[in-house]
Structure formats: structure tokens, C-alpha cells
Design an enzyme around this catalytic site. Structure first.
Site, PDB file in Angstrom:
ATOM      1  N   THR A   1       5.944   0.311   7.759  1.00 40.39           N
ATOM      2  CA  THR A   1       7.116  -0.228   6.845  1.00 40.39           C
ATOM      3  C   THR A   1       7.819   0.929   6.210  1.00 40.39           C
ATOM      4  O   THR A   1       9.013   0.993   6.396  1.00 40.39           O
ATOM      5  CB  THR A   1       6.366  -0.974   5.758  1.00 40.39           C
ATOM      6  OG1 THR A   1       5.772  -2.166   6.168  1.00 40.39           O
ATOM      7  CG2 THR A   1       7.379  -1.580   4.635  1.00 40.39           C
TER       8      THR A   1
ATOM      9  N   GLY B   1       6.119  -7.492   3.267  1.00 39.43           N
ATOM     10  CA  GLY B   1       5.763  -5.958   3.290  1.00 39.43           C
ATOM     11  C   GLY B   1       5.388  -5.266   2.046  1.00 39.43           C
ATOM     12  O   GLY B   1       5.362  -3.889   2.163  1.00 39.43           O
TER      13      GLY B   1
ATOM     14  N   LYS C   1      -2.057   3.956  -9.419  1.00 33.76           N
ATOM     15  CA  LYS C   1      -0.756   4.513  -9.942  1.00 33.76           C
ATOM     16  C   LYS C   1      -0.782   4.811 -11.344  1.00 33.76           C
ATOM     17  O   LYS C   1      -0.219   5.942 -11.781  1.00 33.76           O
ATOM     18  CB  LYS C   1       0.366   3.432  -9.862  1.00 33.76           C
ATOM     19  CG  LYS C   1       0.591   3.159  -8.253  1.00 33.76           C
ATOM     20  CD  LYS C   1       1.387   1.731  -8.081  1.00 33.76           C
ATOM     21  CE  LYS C   1       1.656   1.576  -6.623  1.00 33.76           C
ATOM     22  NZ  LYS C   1       2.434   0.041  -6.660  1.00 33.76           N
TER      23      LYS C   1
HETATM   24  P1  NAP Z   1       1.665   0.333   7.125  1.00 32.10           P
HETATM   25  O1  NAP Z   1       3.018  -0.571   7.547  1.00 32.10           O
HETATM   26  O2  NAP Z   1       0.276  -0.360   7.541  1.00 32.10           O
HETATM   27  O3  NAP Z   1       1.714   1.610   8.353  1.00 32.10           O
HETATM   28  C1  NAP Z   1       0.935   2.660   8.489  1.00 32.10           C
HETATM   29  C2  NAP Z   1       1.155   3.173   9.524  1.00 32.10           C
HETATM   30  O4  NAP Z   1       0.288   4.337   9.721  1.00 32.10           O
HETATM   31  C3  NAP Z   1       1.249   2.612  11.080  1.00 32.10           C
HETATM   32  O5  NAP Z   1       2.544   3.225  11.654  1.00 32.10           O
HETATM   33  C4  NAP Z   1      -0.034   2.841  11.848  1.00 32.10           C
HETATM   34  O6  NAP Z   1       0.140   2.905  12.948  1.00 32.10           O
HETATM   35  C5  NAP Z   1      -0.177   4.026  11.111  1.00 32.10           C
HETATM   36  N1  NAP Z   1      -1.616   4.388  11.357  1.00 32.10           N
HETATM   37  C6  NAP Z   1      -2.839   3.861  10.491  1.00 32.10           C
HETATM   38  N2  NAP Z   1      -4.047   4.183  10.919  1.00 32.10           N
HETATM   39  C7  NAP Z   1      -3.621   5.273  11.557  1.00 32.10           C
HETATM   40  C8  NAP Z   1      -4.365   6.110  12.141  1.00 32.10           C
HETATM   41  N3  NAP Z   1      -5.813   6.252  12.014  1.00 32.10           N
HETATM   42  N4  NAP Z   1      -3.781   7.202  13.164  1.00 32.10           N
HETATM   43  C9  NAP Z   1      -2.676   7.222  13.251  1.00 32.10           C
HETATM   44  N5  NAP Z   1      -1.891   6.325  12.586  1.00 32.10           N
HETATM   45  C10 NAP Z   1      -2.218   5.417  11.929  1.00 32.10           C
HETATM   46  O7  NAP Z   1       1.913   0.974   5.768  1.00 32.10           O
HETATM   47  P2  NAP Z   1       2.904   1.246   4.831  1.00 32.10           P
HETATM   48  O8  NAP Z   1       3.376  -0.145   4.079  1.00 32.10           O
HETATM   49  O9  NAP Z   1       4.141   1.853   5.584  1.00 32.10           O
HETATM   50  O10 NAP Z   1       2.457   2.141   3.693  1.00 32.10           O
HETATM   51  C11 NAP Z   1       2.144   3.613   4.308  1.00 32.10           C
HETATM   52  C12 NAP Z   1       1.997   4.200   2.800  1.00 32.10           C
HETATM   53  O11 NAP Z   1       2.837   4.139   1.957  1.00 32.10           O
HETATM   54  C13 NAP Z   1       0.491   3.610   2.075  1.00 32.10           C
HETATM   55  O12 NAP Z   1      -0.198   4.825   1.516  1.00 32.10           O
HETATM   56  C14 NAP Z   1       0.958   2.818   1.151  1.00 32.10           C
HETATM   57  O13 NAP Z   1       0.141   2.700   0.119  1.00 32.10           O
HETATM   58  C15 NAP Z   1       2.310   3.728   0.617  1.00 32.10           C
HETATM   59  N6  NAP Z   1       3.252   2.664   0.054  1.00 32.10           N
HETATM   60  C16 NAP Z   1       3.951   1.415   0.627  1.00 32.10           C
HETATM   61  C17 NAP Z   1       4.570   0.806   0.096  1.00 32.10           C
HETATM   62  C18 NAP Z   1       5.340  -0.307   0.693  1.00 32.10           C
HETATM   63  O14 NAP Z   1       6.061  -0.993   0.192  1.00 32.10           O
HETATM   64  N7  NAP Z   1       4.852  -0.545   1.754  1.00 32.10           N
HETATM   65  C19 NAP Z   1       5.372   1.411  -1.026  1.00 32.10           C
HETATM   66  C20 NAP Z   1       4.599   2.323  -1.788  1.00 32.10           C
HETATM   67  C21 NAP Z   1       3.867   3.066  -1.189  1.00 32.10           C
HETATM   68  P3  NAP Z   1       0.617   1.552  14.061  1.00 32.10           P
HETATM   69  O15 NAP Z   1       1.843   1.283  13.632  1.00 32.10           O
HETATM   70  O16 NAP Z   1       0.574   2.201  15.190  1.00 32.10           O
HETATM   71  O17 NAP Z   1      -0.551   0.546  13.917  1.00 32.10           O
HETATM   72  N1  HSE Z   2       1.182  -2.825  -2.580  1.00 32.05           N
HETATM   73  C1  HSE Z   2       2.155  -1.878  -3.513  1.00 32.05           C
HETATM   74  C2  HSE Z   2       2.854  -3.096  -4.299  1.00 32.05           C
HETATM   75  C3  HSE Z   2       3.124  -1.298  -2.711  1.00 32.05           C
HETATM   76  O1  HSE Z   2       2.778  -4.207  -4.125  1.00 32.05           O
HETATM   77  O2  HSE Z   2       3.278  -2.549  -5.399  1.00 32.05           O
HETATM   78  C4  HSE Z   2       3.740  -0.400  -3.426  1.00 32.05           C
HETATM   79  O3  HSE Z   2       2.944   0.778  -3.962  1.00 32.05           O
END
Ligand code: NAP
Ligand code: HSE
Length: 436
Positions: free
Chosen positions: A14, A189, A207
Site C-alpha cells: 500500500t 488498506g 505510536k
Molecule cells: P503492505 O501493503 O503489507 O506491504 C508490505 C510490503 O512489504 C509488500 O510489498 C511485501 O511484498 C513486502 N514484504 C513483506 N515481507 C517481506 C519480506 N520478508 N521481504 C521482502 N519484502 C517483504 O504494508 P503497508 O500497508 O504498505 O505498510 C508498510 C509499513 O507502513 C508498515 O510498517 C505499516 O505499519 C506502515 N504504515 C502503513 C500505513 C497504511 O495505511 N497502510 C500507514 C502508516 C504506516 P509483496 O508485496 O511482494 O508481498
Molecule cells: N493500521 C494503521 C491504522 C495504519 O489503522 O491507523 C496507519 O498507521
């Protein structure tokens, strides 16, 4: 224009795909503001073949993301994989150890290992930045480190988890079921890979511990955050709160207070609160986050915006990259790690609060008297008491009580007196009322 700042991007989910789209869309204005172009040179994820809706053909692909840390053509590693340990942590350590700046959105990793990573960054004189780790697109870390940096911070609190806020406000607006709305938040997401991190309050606690460290100059202390999530809430609690003039929101609160020996202690709590309907946080709906910072000269500052999702989170990640391009390599927690104070956990027992207590009880004579007696014996004063009518003879009923303000320890004592009572069909739920 100066040489490009070269980025390696680990994680193309995402947020990672959002970062690529943002840099593509706003590349020129980013270069003007940063004083140099920002260029992605290498990417990594688990599955090279997955369609991510972005063109990866211009970037080098690394099967092993930790290899990015040693690439000579990379200045900044951006970690968007997630997980407090494992490959994300290895990458972070290797990148900082190799003298590369690190940008991450990974609150779990910063909450658990932020101090050690900050030490590595300070030693290597590179940046460690994690704006996106707290409140997604809302620049609250910048707000604390920069805008409010002249203030002693008295309290920081707010809505730190978009998933829980989406669930609570959607349940409130539609009367829909908890599980049903959670599934929707996952599809959109917002949720963590393990959604129990969201609904059990762990993500918000990660956080809060980061915010508290920056706000109070304290060593980050995630294990000391008192944490309770939203999974025990029933639609009836939301209804009851509404009848009393409140909404329910998952809130994280941190402040400092003097301990028994005159030392500064740190209070950190995440739990569902009853928020008065006229409080600014009561109007925060959907995946929005909102953080209130109370400064001794600035007064109350409110930071609000999208706390999750690809665009807002990418916005915060790229803002950190722009700072690095501008040469900002300040201490990750505002002051150097060795100047952060080790603050013990505050004793919450003497804090004065009004509470909402919800009991599920057997509908039989004497049960209310038993609860009221425990309250009296523990010194808890009852402001109001509502019993929801019985469904069937001898069935279970809900009794909700709002207390007058009093020490938290008294409520704990009352619950201790009631512990094991056959009148209670499940452990009581205690929610505090947020003051205005
Ligand atoms: P996500 O959609 O699950 O994406 C994770 C990515 O990491 C995917 O591309 C996955 O690869 C890759 N990955 C996972 N394990 C791996 C490994 N062992 N080796 C190589 N690549 C690996 O997660 P996300 O929502 O983008 O979140 C990413 C980070 O941002 C997290 O720390 C989350 O807490 C933080 N965050 C997210 C949000 C949000 O709104 N989503 C907001 C704030 C912070 P594949 O795609 O190939 O499976
Ligand atoms: N899972 C987290 C939330 C994403 O729902 O706020 C952003 O950190």
C-alpha cells in the site's frame, strides 16, 4: 541543480506503491523544494511478478532487500515492509551501519528498537526519520520537533489508529457489526498485516510511545503503555454512550507527573474513552487521526488528517525524504539519545477520573445492591446508573454506571470486591470519560 538523492525502496505494498506514484506525479515540485531531484534507483518486495499498478521497469530489483543497504548507488533506504523485527530491522540496522539515511513508516520497529536505531544514525551522522509511523499523513512529529519545539509539552493525546476510528465511527453511524466493519477497513488498506495490532490498541500504543518520547524528551518506553483495545465494545455501549452525550473513540494519552520521590514519571495509556460530543475529537470520523498537543506557550494545538492509506502515508514518507535532501540530519527524537531521560512509569492509581462502568449481570434480586455496595465500600460515588430491560426471565442484563470524579484506585478496588461474583456474567468493562 545538485545531484539527485538516490533512493532504495523496500516494500511495494500500500505505502510503497503510493511512494512511487507520488514521486512520479510530483517529481518536479519535489526537486524544486528539495533543491535536488529525488530518484528511486532500486526496489524490493517478496514477489517480483505481482502487479502493483506502478511501472517498476526503470528500477533495479533486489530479491534480498538487505542488499540495498550496501548498494553504492543509494543514499537513502526507505523501509516500508513492516514488522518490529525480522527483515525490516535487519535492513534498518544495515542501512544505518553502512552510513545511509533511513526513512520508515514502521511504528512497531521504532517503538521497539527506535533508540538503538537512533544511536546508530547519530553515530553515522545520517538521518533516521519516521514521520509516517505516527498518524499517517499528519505531520505531528514535525509539529512536535519543529513547530512546537519552544514549548514544554504538558500533554499529548489523540486518535492514533485509523482502523479503530473507522470501525467505531461506522458502527456509530450505521449500527453495523464490529466484524463486518473490520473486514471493510482491511479491504481499504487501513489495517495492519495483523489486525489484532489495530483492534487491541497495540498499533496506537506503538505510536503513542513514539510521540511521548519526542514530546517529553523521554527514553521511548512502549512496554509501559497501558493498552486496551476496542474488541470488547458492544453496539449497546456505543448506544449508551450516545444517550449520555458521548461518543466512544480509541484515544492515546501521555503526560508526565512527579513521582513519590520527586522524579519525573511518564503516564502513557491507550484505551477507548467516552468523548463528550462537543469535544473536537468527537467529530473525528472514519480513518482520520487527530492529535492534540498542549504546549505551555502555544496552548492547545490540533493536528488532524488521514491517518492511513497509500496517498497520505506516502506524503509523510516523501516529506522525510525531502528533509534529507535538504540536509536535515537532526537527532531522530529531537534530542540526542544519550540526553533522553529514563522516565519510570507513572502510578496511575491516584489520578482522578470519571468512569463509565458496564456490567453484564444475571437479572435477579440483589444484584444492583451488590454492585452499589462494592462501590460504596471502595469509596466510588455513582453519578448515574442505567439498567437495560431484561430480554427473558432470569436472563442477562446490562447495567451501566457513570461515576463522579475520583481516584482510579477506588474503581479498581470496587472491581476487586466484585471479582468472582456469580452475579457478573463477564468481567466488567471500564471506560474513562475524556475531560474537555
Ligand atoms: P503492505 O501493503 O503489507 O506491504 C508490505 C510490503 O512489504 C509488500 O510489498 C511485501 O511484498 C513486502 N514484504 C513483506 N515481507 C517481506 C519480506 N520478508 N521481504 C521482502 N519484502 C517483504 O504494508 P503497508 O500497508 O504498505 O505498510 C508498510 C509499513 O507502513 C508498515 O510498517 C505499516 O505499519 C506502515 N504504515 C502503513 C500505513 C497504511 O495505511 N497502510 C500507514 C502508516 C504506516 P509483496 O508485496 O511482494 O508481498
Ligand atoms: N493500521 C494503521 C491504522 C495504519 O489503522 O491507523 C496507519 O498507521
Amino acid at each position: 541543480m545538485a545531484d539527485p538523492l538516490r533512493i532504495a525502496l523496500a516494500g511495494l505494498g500500500t505505502v510503497g506503491a503510493g511512494v512511487i506514484r507520488l514521486i512520479e506525479a510530483n517529481g518536479e515540485l519535489i526537486a524544486r523544494r528539495a533543491g535536488r531531484p529525488v530518484e528511486i534507483v532500486a526496489v524490493s518486495a517478496r514477489d517480483r511478478t505481482k502487479d502493483r499498478g506502478v511501472d517498476l521497469s526503470r528500477f533495479a530489483w533486489e530479491d534480498d532487500m538487505t542488499a540495498m543497504a550496501s548498494r553504492a548507488d543509494v543514499d537513502v533506504v526507505v523501509e516500508l515492509v513492516g514488522g518490529s523485527d525480522g527483515p525490516a530491522l535487519t535492513l534498518a540496522r544495515n542501512a544505518l551501519g553502512a552510513g545511509k539515511s533511513l526513512v520508515t513508516a514502521n511504528k512497531a520497529m521504532i517503538a521497539h528498537h527506535g533508540l538503538a536505531l537512533a544511536e546508530l544514525a547519530e553515530k553515522a551522522e545520517v538521518a533516521l526519520k519516521f514521520e509516517a509511523a505516527v498518524a499517517g499523513g499528519v505531520p505531528v512529529i514535525k509539529g512536535l520537533r519543529e513547530g512546537a519545539s519552544a514549548n514544554a509539552i504538558e500533554r499529548v493525546y489523540g486518535i492514533l489508529n485509523g482502523t479503530c476510528n473507522y470501525i467505531l465511527s461506522t458502527m456509530e453511524a450505521t449500527g453495523r457489526d464490529f466484524g463486518d466493519v473490520l473486514k471493510e477497513a482491511q479491504k481499504l488498506g487501513y489495517a495492519e498485516a495483523d489486525p489484532t495490532f489495530d483492534i487491541e490498541g497495540i498499533d496506537a500504543s506503538h505510536k503513542l510511545s513514539i510521540l511521548a518520547a519526542i514530546a517529553f524528551g523521554a527514553k521511548i518506553d512502549f512496554p509501559s503503555v497501558e493498552t486496551e483495545g476496542i474488541s470488547r465494545l458492544r453496539a449497546a455501549d456505543i448506544e449508551q454512550a450516545a444517550a449520555l452525550g458521548f461518543v466512544i473513540r480509541l484515544i492515546g494519552i501521555a503526560d508526565t507527573e512527579l513521582g513519590a520521590n520527586g522524579e519525573d514519571t511518564l503516564f502513557q495509556r491507550v484505551c477507548p474513552y467516552l468523548v463528550p460530543v462537543d469535544h473536537p475529537l468527537a467529530r473525528v470520523n472514519g480513518p482520520t487521526n487527530a492529535v492534540v498537543v498542549e504546549g505551555n506557550f502555544a496552548g492547545r494545538l490540533l493536528f488532524q488528517g488521514a491517518g492511513a492509506g497509500d496517498g497520505p502515508t506516502a506524503s509523510a514518507v516523501v516529506a522525510d525524504i525531502i528533509d534529507i535532501a535538504r540536509g536535515d540530519v537532526g537527532a531522530p527524537f529531537s534530542v540526542p539519545v544519550n540526553a533522553l531521560a529514563p522516565m519510570p512509569r507513572a502510578d496511575a492509581g491516584h489520578r482522578v477520573a470519571r468512569d463509565y462502568l458496564r456490567f453484564m449481570v444475571a437479572d435477579r434480586p440483589g444484584v444492583l445492591a451488590e454492585i452499589a455496595t462494592a462501590m460504596r465500600d471502595a469509596g466510588v460515588s455513582i453519578e448515574s446508573l442505567i439498567q437495560k430491560g431484561r430480554q427473558e426471565e432470569g436472563g442477562e442484563v446490562m447495567v451501566s454506571i457513570v461515576t463522579h470524579g475520583g481516584p482510579e484506585a477506588n474503581v479498581d478496588r470496587a472491581l476487586e470486591l466484585l471479582k468472582g461474583s456469580p452475579s457478573l456474567t463477564e468481567p466488567p468493562l471500564v471506560l474513562q470519560l475524556l475531560d474537555n
